[in-house]
Design a protein around this motif. Structure first.
Motif: not given
Length: 117
Positions: A28-44
């Motif tokens: 799950a934590l790896a999934f979140i990390k992958t999702l946040k590689r997209k700048k848009k999601y990292a800045k959410a």
């Protein structure tokens, strides 16, 4: 990874939902990390998530959106979805939504679960 963007817009806040197969907290934590590689999601403002492992272990993270993880867990449990993470992302629009934010989380999760069928 399934991502559905622009699920809900309300008073400037925008919501998206993402998810995929995971088997453990580390997955799950790896999934979140992958999702946040997209700048848009990292800045959410919030990336709220939950999952239920096949052994029944429930894991959630409200990410500052108090109570939202419990809503995701309840919906996963009701639909019998195990070893799968659902992440509801919110970009805050400047106006507090009050209780409507929980309805929006439910809408996002339902949209995701319907897309899985």
């Amino acid at each position: 990874m399934l991502q559905i963007e622009n699920v809900v817009s309300d008073k400037g806040s925008k919501y998206a939902v993402s998810g995929g197969a995971v088997a453990s907290r580390d997955d799950a934590l790896a999934f979140i990390k992958t999702l946040k590689r997209k700048k848009k999601y990292a800045k959410a403002t919030h990336n709220t998530w939950a999952m239920i492992q096949s052994d029944g272990t429930q894991i959630k993270n409200d990410d500052g959106e108090s109570g939202a993880g419990a809503i995701i867990l309840r919906m996963l449990e009701r639909d019998g979805v195990f070893d799968h993470i659902i992440v509801v992302t919110r970009w805050y629009g400047g106006t507090h939504l009050g209780g409507d934010r929980f309805r929006h989380v439910q809408t996002c999760v339902r949209t995701y679960l319907d897309a899985l069928k």
